[in-house]
Design a protein around this motif. Structure first.
Motif, mmCIF file in Angstrom:
data_model
loop_
_atom_site.group_PDB
_atom_site.id
_atom_site.type_symbol
_atom_site.label_atom_id
_atom_site.label_comp_id
_atom_site.label_asym_id
_atom_site.label_seq_id
_atom_site.Cartn_x
_atom_site.Cartn_y
_atom_site.Cartn_z
ATOM 1 N N UNK A 182 0.841 -1.204 0.000
ATOM 2 C CA UNK A 182 0.000 0.000 0.000
ATOM 3 C C UNK A 182 0.876 1.256 0.000
ATOM 4 N N UNK A 183 1.955 1.223 0.774
ATOM 5 C CA UNK A 183 2.856 2.388 0.821
ATOM 6 C C UNK A 183 3.534 2.612 -0.530
ATOM 7 N N UNK A 184 3.922 1.499 -1.188
ATOM 8 C CA UNK A 184 4.543 1.635 -2.509
ATOM 9 C C UNK A 184 3.553 2.224 -3.508
ATOM 10 N N UNK A 185 2.295 1.776 -3.432
ATOM 11 C CA UNK A 185 1.266 2.305 -4.338
ATOM 12 C C UNK A 185 1.050 3.794 -4.109
ATOM 13 N N UNK A 186 1.145 4.203 -2.838
ATOM 14 C CA UNK A 186 0.963 5.626 -2.520
ATOM 15 C C UNK A 186 2.079 6.498 -3.098
ATOM 16 N N UNK A 187 3.213 5.872 -3.402
ATOM 17 C CA UNK A 187 4.333 6.633 -3.969
ATOM 18 C C UNK A 187 4.140 6.875 -5.465
ATOM 19 N N UNK B 231 -8.450 10.250 -6.047
ATOM 20 C CA UNK B 231 -8.285 10.610 -4.641
ATOM 21 C C UNK B 231 -8.826 9.537 -3.705
ATOM 22 N N UNK B 232 -9.919 8.903 -4.129
ATOM 23 C CA UNK B 232 -10.565 7.882 -3.288
ATOM 24 C C UNK B 232 -9.601 6.711 -3.057
ATOM 25 N N UNK B 233 -8.929 6.320 -4.143
ATOM 26 C CA UNK B 233 -7.972 5.200 -4.021
ATOM 27 C C UNK B 233 -6.856 5.586 -3.051
ATOM 28 N N UNK B 234 -6.387 6.814 -3.173
ATOM 29 C CA UNK B 234 -5.321 7.311 -2.311
ATOM 30 C C UNK B 234 -5.750 7.247 -0.833
ATOM 31 N N UNK C 189 -5.766 4.459 4.582
ATOM 32 C CA UNK C 189 -6.478 3.740 5.644
ATOM 33 C C UNK C 189 -5.863 2.350 5.846
ATOM 34 N N UNK C 190 -5.499 1.699 4.744
ATOM 35 C CA UNK C 190 -4.884 0.366 4.860
ATOM 36 C C UNK C 190 -3.603 0.459 5.705
ATOM 37 N N UNK C 191 -2.768 1.442 5.388
ATOM 38 C CA UNK C 191 -1.497 1.605 6.126
ATOM 39 C C UNK C 191 -1.780 1.887 7.609
ATOM 40 N N UNK C 192 -2.726 2.777 7.877
ATOM 41 C CA UNK C 192 -3.063 3.120 9.271
ATOM 42 C C UNK C 192 -3.557 1.896 10.042
#
Lengths: 251, 119
Positions: free
Chosen positions: A57-62, A68-71, A76-79
């Protein structure tokens, strides 16, 4: 003759009751030990998949994400992975508490620090704390950070048991080779059935509790070769007692 | 370019650390177990830092560290572990700079790596 018989019967009844109490404690201790092992094995197995979920999930966020919804969802997944990590670490403290730094402390001072902290963190509205400390307590070697967590947990539980207010009497004394610490509240009390489950992970009677607080306390006290026990009657308040050996620190 | 040796028996973890560190400009050597890692260490390839998993089926993290001590390897190491219990055991080893608990926040890992490499 009648007096002798009565006395013998009373002694027998007392012995039987003590025996039953010891037996109950042994059963509880064995049950918690096997639960602890299960929890430790499970925690080890869960950490790696959790790392993969969080990491991906963190890699995808990079990446350049237009949606925006996916972001938001990825955040939330990381949290939530971090939240699960925290639960797992607390479970591990119950099953196999770590050996932190042992320092020689004055138990009265340590309790005072915990009380100050809890008064700072939670508003103990209508709750009065009465202190009844022994004078010149013998110094004991403990992991003070962990012990603070135990004290704060027990104080918070006592306070939660008195939604309409009441008193918590915190007392310390020397009992044979132990330091005894009591937290006595004037709250609603705990049923006999619930007392047996108090230290089990995830057991809670609170709406928002995780059910891990007392399991963690139990693990910490056990690691100090000590004892944590509860005595309560519904409507008559609860006393949480910690016994810590004066000599013979942590395992 | 600085080289980081990533040792983890979980392929997905080794892969994601590889992807992340490559993105951040490092050269990565991946190993999927302790034995493979020791072969790389003994091969004298220049390695600036190692990320080492603690619990692995063939040769675990502790054994890798002991062997490194024996051959006097001085690669600064970050241990990645699932439990505090392992954290304490690893902290006693000479090459270990820090121990991080999984799951990791990758940016925090990067900060640690940069901090160690700067010293």
């Amino acid at each position: 003759m009648l007096d002798d018989n009565n006395q013998a019967r009373e002694t027998l009844e007392r012995n039987l009751s003590e025996l039953k109490q010891t037996q109950d404690m042994l059963i509880q201790s064995e049950k918690l030990a096997s639960l602890g092992k299960l929890v430790a094995d499970m925690a080890h197995e869960v950490n790696n998949p959790l790392m993969i979920i969080s990491g991906k999930a963190q890699l995808s966020l990079m990446e350049e994400l237009k949606n925006k919804k996916i972001k938001e969802n990825l955040k939330v997944i990381v949290e939530q992975c971090e939240r699960t990590k925290d639960i797992i670490q607390r479970l591990l403290t119950f099953s196999k508490p770590s050996k932190g730094a042992l320092t020689e402390i004055d138990i009265n001072k340590s309790l005072e620090d915990a009380i100050k902290l809890i008064e700072h963190q939670y508003s103990l509205a209508n709750v009065k704390i009465i202190k009844n400390y022994m004078s010149s307590p013998p110094a004991i070697k403990i992991d003070e950070k962990q012990m603070q967590e135990v004290f704060m947990n027990l104080l918070k539980n006592s306070s939660d048991a008195m939604p309409k207010g009441g008193t918590i009497t915190v007392s310390t004394c020397k009992e044979t080779n132990n330091i005894r610490i009591d937290f006595k509240d004037t709250g609603e009390g705990i049923s006999e059935e619930n007392i047996k489950k108090l230290f089990e992970p995830f057991f809670t009677t609170k709406e928002k509790g995780t059910g891990l607080g007392l399991s963690v306390c139990y693990g910490i006290i056990k690691a100090h070769n000590g004892e944590l026990k509860y005595e309560s009657k519904p409507g008559k308040g609860t006393t949480a007692t910690i016994l810590l050996p004066i000599r013979g620190g942590k395992t | 370019m600085q080289t980081i040796l990533v040792v983890d028996d979980e392929l997905h973890i080794a892969d994601l650390l590889d992807e992340f560190l490559t993105k951040k400009g490092f050269q990565v050597i991946k190993c999927n177990g302790g034995r493979e890692a020791l072969n790389v260490i003994k091969s004298d390839k220049p390695i600036d830092l190692m990320l080492l998993d603690s619990k692995m089926p063939d040769v675990d993290g502790l054994t890798v560290l002991e062997e490194m001590d024996r051959i006097r390897s001085k690669i600064p190491t970050i241990i990645l572990t699932g439990s505090i219990d392992w954290k304490i055991r690893h902290e006693q080893s000479r090459n270990v700079r820090t121990v991080l608990i999984k799951p990791l926040i990758l940016d925090e890992l990067l900060d640690k790596i940069n901090e160690i490499l700067k010293k």
